[in-house]
Design a protein around this motif. Structure first.
Motif, PDB file in Angstrom:
ATOM      1  N   ASN A  18     -11.016 -24.339  41.728  1.00  0.00           N
ATOM      2  CA  ASN A  18     -12.352 -24.396  42.329  1.00  0.00           C
ATOM      3  C   ASN A  18     -13.191 -25.424  41.575  1.00  0.00           C
ATOM      4  OD1 ASN A  18     -13.304 -23.133  39.956  1.00  0.00           O
ATOM      5  ND2 ASN A  18     -13.156 -21.096  40.870  1.00  0.00           N
ATOM      6  N   GLU A  19     -14.381 -25.681  42.078  1.00  0.00           N
ATOM      7  CA  GLU A  19     -15.234 -26.718  41.495  1.00  0.00           C
ATOM      8  C   GLU A  19     -15.544 -26.449  40.022  1.00  0.00           C
ATOM      9  OE1 GLU A  19     -18.705 -27.567  43.910  1.00  0.00           O
ATOM     10  OE2 GLU A  19     -17.545 -27.203  45.730  1.00  0.00           O
ATOM     11  N   VAL A  42     -11.568 -30.171  46.020  1.00  0.00           N
ATOM     12  CA  VAL A  42     -11.466 -28.738  46.327  1.00  0.00           C
ATOM     13  C   VAL A  42     -11.352 -28.537  47.838  1.00  0.00           C
ATOM     14  CG1 VAL A  42     -12.678 -26.520  46.233  1.00  0.00           C
ATOM     15  CG2 VAL A  42     -12.599 -27.990  44.212  1.00  0.00           C
ATOM     16  N   GLU A  46      -7.983 -26.969  49.888  1.00  0.00           N
ATOM     17  CA  GLU A  46      -8.302 -25.616  50.349  1.00  0.00           C
ATOM     18  C   GLU A  46      -7.128 -24.926  51.039  1.00  0.00           C
ATOM     19  OE1 GLU A  46     -11.549 -23.488  53.279  1.00  0.00           O
ATOM     20  OE2 GLU A  46     -12.003 -25.421  52.395  1.00  0.00           O
TER      21      GLU A  46
END
Length: 113
Positions: A18-19, A42, A46
């Motif tokens: 994730n970020e 990201v 996904e």
């Protein structure tokens, strides 16, 4: 490229990609992080199964250096075709090739007076 490496490190260590985690890995490595690139990565990853992508990439044969694997065979085929064309041209011509050369010479002479 370091952004992708960060995602691979997170995947390998069973952390969520994730970020926040990518930013943390990049900052720990001393990278000047661009938030837009992190978001884009990201978003791109996904729906990607990274493990499957790695296995697929590892299973794919690498292309030979310098182009396609069949390049040398094609070059040999081209040489054979050229040889065949030359032989056909030699067989189709007159035995006395001097007439053609003289005619060409006279034609050029006529052009220049």
């Amino acid at each position: 490229m370091e952004y992708v490496y960060a995602a691979l490190i997170l995947n390998e260590s069973d952390e969520e990609v994730n970020e926040e985690n990518i930013t943390a890995v990049l900052e720990a490595a001393g990278v000047d992080v661009e938030e837009s690139r992190v978001k884009a990565l990201v978003a791109a990853l996904e729906d990607v199964d990274i493990e499957e992508a790695i296995e697929t990439a590892a299973a794919a044969p690498a292309p030979a250096a310098g182009g396609s694997a069949g390049g040398e065979v094609e070059a040999a085929d081209d040489d054979d075709e050229e040889d065949a064309e030359e032989e056909a041209a030699d067989e189709g011509g007159d035995d006395d090739g001097d007439d053609d050369e003289e005619a060409d010479g006279e034609g050029l002479g006529a052009l220049f007076g």
